[in-house]
Scaffold this motif. Structure first.
Motif, PDB file in Angstrom:
ATOM      1  N   UNK A  68      37.797 -26.442   1.087  1.00 53.97           N
ATOM      2  CA  UNK A  68      36.405 -26.889   1.135  1.00 53.97           C
ATOM      3  C   UNK A  68      35.863 -26.629   2.543  1.00 53.97           C
ATOM      4  N   UNK A  69      34.721 -25.964   2.643  1.00 58.72           N
ATOM      5  CA  UNK A  69      34.130 -25.659   3.946  1.00 58.72           C
ATOM      6  C   UNK A  69      33.433 -26.887   4.517  1.00 58.72           C
ATOM      7  N   UNK A  84      30.662 -28.777  -1.962  1.00 57.52           N
ATOM      8  CA  UNK A  84      30.908 -29.722  -3.055  1.00 57.52           C
ATOM      9  C   UNK A  84      32.053 -29.308  -3.962  1.00 57.52           C
ATOM     10  N   UNK A  85      32.382 -28.007  -3.969  1.00 58.10           N
ATOM     11  CA  UNK A  85      33.468 -27.523  -4.813  1.00 58.10           C
ATOM     12  C   UNK A  85      34.406 -26.657  -3.986  1.00 58.10           C
ATOM     13  N   UNK A  86      35.619 -26.528  -4.475  1.00 56.25           N
ATOM     14  CA  UNK A  86      36.641 -25.754  -3.773  1.00 56.25           C
ATOM     15  C   UNK A  86      36.377 -24.262  -3.909  1.00 56.25           C
ATOM     16  N   UNK A  87      36.654 -23.524  -2.827  1.00 55.31           N
ATOM     17  CA  UNK A  87      36.537 -22.072  -2.873  1.00 55.31           C
ATOM     18  C   UNK A  87      37.645 -21.508  -3.753  1.00 55.31           C
ATOM     19  N   UNK A 108      41.740 -28.968   3.131  1.00 57.97           N
ATOM     20  CA  UNK A 108      42.505 -29.058   1.900  1.00 57.97           C
ATOM     21  C   UNK A 108      41.887 -30.146   1.026  1.00 57.97           C
ATOM     22  N   UNK A 109      42.329 -30.231  -0.207  1.00 56.95           N
ATOM     23  CA  UNK A 109      41.763 -31.235  -1.106  1.00 56.95           C
ATOM     24  C   UNK A 109      42.026 -32.648  -0.589  1.00 56.95           C
TER      25      UNK A 109
END
Length: 434
Positions: free
Chosen positions: A319-320, A310-313, A276-277
């Motif tokens: 984030x992987x 680096x960025x959210x899916x 999660x973020x």
């Protein structure tokens, strides 16, 4: 009639009891308030003493963990480049294979025949090429000899012509003889020019180029046939566990059918999860994390972070995260589940203060800190709670003196009263005048 009388008597007795109590209370109140009344007492509470305590780090919680999946480091497809009937299967699904090991064999009779034909074509082309080379050498020798003979004939003709001219000048020979000698000289020169032209044309021509091309083409066909024959033994594309492999003897496989199995490389192996973020921020900037098998939590390892998205899916809003773990003993297998610690024991040691020392002022959270000889009001940003302590993210530092009692009586910048600060909370009782 009897019941009604009984109820009336009970009600009357209760009413009398209430009246007696009220009367006693009134008498007691008047006695206490009357000046000079004997036996009266007055109780006064002293202000709560100010206490401080040194701010220090404490364990706010256990390390934050997340479930992760064990996955193959790389997955390679097993593909058949040749078609035909399977004659032998050497490996089974689930076995560990090494790169280049034969997994199964396809009937190669047609491929062997094609290779034999290519070998014969190569031999024939090479023989033709050799004959052409020999012929070229012989033909050039003939042309070169012809040039040599023509040069000799020209030299003889020149000598004869010069002799006749001398004789003519001496009056021994006639003009007709001179003309004949001149014609013989010209003819010899023409023969030499022709011989030289033929030799030059021969040298500039490539009489064996086409035959040489045929020989090279035959050699390439043989290489293709040999390489094609190798495709009838389907080999492992890499080291790993053979999965999705269901080939059996007698089955017909086709080159265009796609993959017939996979090899999952497990050294190194990956541990993957989605963050999660909030958890992404805990991991961001780190190089490695701790992982362990929940079945044996005492055995923990450290793995390098091989990838952090680096960025959210957009699809999963996560984030992987991937860890790369050496697995030479093959103890880690794809499909298992492990725990990954996003924080460490050290990170969970944070600045924490007693919750009772915190003052709420509308939307702000306030504490008082003793700074030198005065009390300073601070806004703090709070985090997690553990029992009677709460994490402080911003506002105070480790080692400062925090006011833990009496803070509600303080003002920002108030001077430290040594006597007041050292006195404990107390209640004084003033006895009534006698």
């Amino acid at each position: 009639m009897i019941n009604d009388s009984s109820r009336k008597r009970k009600f009357k007795s209760r009413s009398m009891g209430v009246i007696v109590l009220l009367t006693a209370a009134a008498v007691l109140a008047s006695a206490c308030s009357a000046p000079g009344a004997k036996g009266a007492a007055t109780v006064q509470l002293a202000p709560k003493a100010i206490k401080t305590d040194v701010i220090k780090k404490q364990k706010i919680s256990n390390p934050i963990e997340q479930v992760a999946d064990v996955a193959a480091g790389t997955t390679l497809d097993v593909v058949s480049k040749a078609g035909g009937e399977v004659t032998e299967v050497l490996k089974k699904r689930g076995e560990y294979v090494e790169k280049g090991e034969v997994l199964f064999v396809i009937d190669n009779k047609d491929a062997l025949s094609a290779k034999r034909k290519s070998e014969l074509s190569v031999r024939s082309a090479q023989e033709s090429l050799q004959q052409a080379k020999d012929s070229k050498v012989n033909n050039r020798k003939d042309l070169a000899d012809n040039v040599t003979r023509s040069q000799t004939a020209l030299k003889n003709a020149e000598q004869e012509y010069n002799k006749v001219r001398n004789e003519y000048d001496a009056g021994i020979a006639v003009q007709h003889q001179v003309d004949q000698s001149k014609q013989a000289l010209d003819s010899a020169q023409m023969n030499l020019d022709a011989a030289q032209s033929k030799l030059s044309a021969f040298d500039n021509s490539d009489s064996i180029s086409a035959i040489q091309t045929q020989a090279e083409s035959a050699s390439l066909n043989l290489e293709d046939a040999t390489r094609s024959l190798e495709n009838y033994q389907v080999k492992a594309p890499g080291n790993g566990i053979l999965t999705d492999f269901n080939v059996v003897v007698g089955q017909t496989v086709a080159a265009a059918a796609g993959k017939v199995g996979q090899v999952q490389q497990i050294d190194p192996i990956k541990i993957k999860t989605e963050l999660t973020e909030t958890n992404f921020l805990l991991v961001k900037g780190k190089q490695e994390l701790i992982y362990y098998n929940p079945d044996s939590p005492d055995k923990k390892g450290t793995a390098k972070i091989s990838y952090l998205a680096p960025i959210m899916s957009a699809a999963t809003k996560t984030y992987t995260l991937e860890l790369e773990v050496p697995n030479s003993d093959h103890l880690l297998q794809p499909g298992n589940r492990f725990m990954v610690q996003l924080t460490t024991e050290t990170e969970e040691q944070v600045i924490a203060i007693p919750t009772l020392s915190i003052i709420r002022e509308e939307s702000d959270t306030i504490v008082y800190v003793q700074q030198g000889d005065q009390y300073q009001k601070r806004k703090v940003k709070l985090g997690r709670i553990n029992g009677e302590y709460q994490e402080v993210i911003e506002g105070v530092k480790d080692g400062e003196k925090l006011v833990t009692a009496g803070q509600n009586t303080l003002k920002d910048g108030q001077k430290v009263d040594t006597a007041s600060a050292s006195a404990g909370p107390q209640a004084t009782t003033t006895p009534a005048a006698k």
